[in-house]
Write a protein that holds these residues in place. Structure first.
Motif, PDB file in Angstrom:
ATOM      1  N   UNK A  10       0.853  -1.099   0.017  1.00 32.65           N
ATOM      2  CA  UNK A  10       0.091   0.129   0.072  1.00 32.65           C
ATOM      3  C   UNK A  10       0.759   1.381  -0.052  1.00 32.65           C
ATOM      4  N   UNK A  11       0.431   2.279  -0.851  1.00 29.93           N
ATOM      5  CA  UNK A  11       1.395   3.520  -0.909  1.00 29.93           C
ATOM      6  C   UNK A  11       0.414   4.644  -1.256  1.00 29.93           C
ATOM      7  N   UNK A  12       0.657   5.908  -0.835  1.00 25.35           N
ATOM      8  CA  UNK A  12      -0.264   6.947  -0.876  1.00 25.35           C
ATOM      9  C   UNK A  12      -0.425   7.350  -2.275  1.00 25.35           C
ATOM     10  N   UNK A  13      -1.872   7.680  -2.898  1.00 25.68           N
ATOM     11  CA  UNK A  13      -2.092   7.794  -4.117  1.00 25.68           C
ATOM     12  C   UNK A  13      -3.080   9.042  -4.215  1.00 25.68           C
ATOM     13  N   UNK A  14      -3.059   9.725  -5.244  1.00 22.87           N
ATOM     14  CA  UNK A  14      -4.108  10.777  -5.486  1.00 22.87           C
ATOM     15  C   UNK A  14      -4.956  10.394  -6.411  1.00 22.87           C
ATOM     16  N   UNK A  15      -6.536  10.386  -6.059  1.00 26.10           N
ATOM     17  CA  UNK A  15      -7.538   9.990  -6.803  1.00 26.10           C
ATOM     18  C   UNK A  15      -7.978  11.383  -7.267  1.00 26.10           C
ATOM     19  N   UNK A  30      -3.128   0.730  -6.187  1.00 21.70           N
ATOM     20  CA  UNK A  30      -3.303   0.920  -7.445  1.00 21.70           C
ATOM     21  C   UNK A  30      -1.844   1.738  -8.001  1.00 21.70           C
ATOM     22  N   UNK A  31      -1.489   1.550  -9.190  1.00 22.46           N
ATOM     23  CA  UNK A  31      -0.294   2.131  -9.721  1.00 22.46           C
ATOM     24  C   UNK A  31      -0.769   3.083 -11.079  1.00 22.46           C
ATOM     25  N   UNK A  48      -7.056   8.718 -12.225  1.00 26.53           N
ATOM     26  CA  UNK A  48      -8.031   9.636 -12.842  1.00 26.53           C
ATOM     27  C   UNK A  48      -9.402   8.693 -12.755  1.00 26.53           C
ATOM     28  N   UNK A  49     -10.379   9.511 -12.265  1.00 21.59           N
ATOM     29  CA  UNK A  49     -11.772   8.702 -11.662  1.00 21.59           C
ATOM     30  C   UNK A  49     -12.886   9.543 -12.836  1.00 21.59           C
ATOM     31  N   UNK A  50     -13.762   8.717 -13.307  1.00 19.28           N
ATOM     32  CA  UNK A  50     -14.878   9.356 -13.890  1.00 19.28           C
ATOM     33  C   UNK A  50     -15.694   9.789 -12.975  1.00 19.28           C
ATOM     34  N   UNK A  51     -16.038   9.290 -12.022  1.00 19.19           N
ATOM     35  CA  UNK A  51     -17.139   9.659 -11.074  1.00 19.19           C
ATOM     36  C   UNK A  51     -16.630   9.509  -9.753  1.00 19.19           C
ATOM     37  N   UNK A  52     -17.082  10.339  -8.738  1.00 19.69           N
ATOM     38  CA  UNK A  52     -16.855  10.145  -6.982  1.00 19.69           C
ATOM     39  C   UNK A  52     -17.903  10.539  -6.636  1.00 19.69           C
ATOM     40  N   UNK A  53     -17.978  10.436  -5.240  1.00 24.34           N
ATOM     41  CA  UNK A  53     -19.117  10.953  -4.375  1.00 24.34           C
ATOM     42  C   UNK A  53     -19.279  12.428  -4.515  1.00 24.34           C
TER      43      UNK A  53
END
Length: 85
Positions: A10-15, A30-31, A48-53
């Motif tokens: 596990x590592x820090x990731x920006x979504x 995720x990488x 990159x996300x297409x949708x989040x809360x």
């Protein structure tokens, strides 16, 4: 819980939600090849996300269509024969 079946890396990731530019920092396995500089000055992998809360109609209370690459049109065309008018 069984041991040895869960990832250890596990590592820090920006979504980042691409529909409204909302971003958050979390831990994930995720990488990504892309990176982004976060508020703390460090660089983290970018997912990159297409949708989040922040953009999902259930959480926002309003309908907001984000059509990426004509997916809504493809869906409507595919299932038009099942439309009960």
């Amino acid at each position: 819980m069984r041991k040895g079946i869960h990832p250890e890396d596990y590592k820090f990731v920006v979504f980042k939600d691409m529909s409204n530019d909302y971003a958050f920092l979390s831990r994930s396995t995720a990488s990504s090849d892309e990176t982004i500089e976060w508020e703390d000055g460090n660089e983290y992998p970018l997912i990159k996300l297409e949708i989040s809360y922040k953009s999902h109609p259930f959480f926002t209370g309003k309908m907001q269509f984000v059509d990426t690459a004509g997916r809504v049109d493809k869906f409507k065309k595919r299932y038009a024969k099942f439309d009960k008018k």
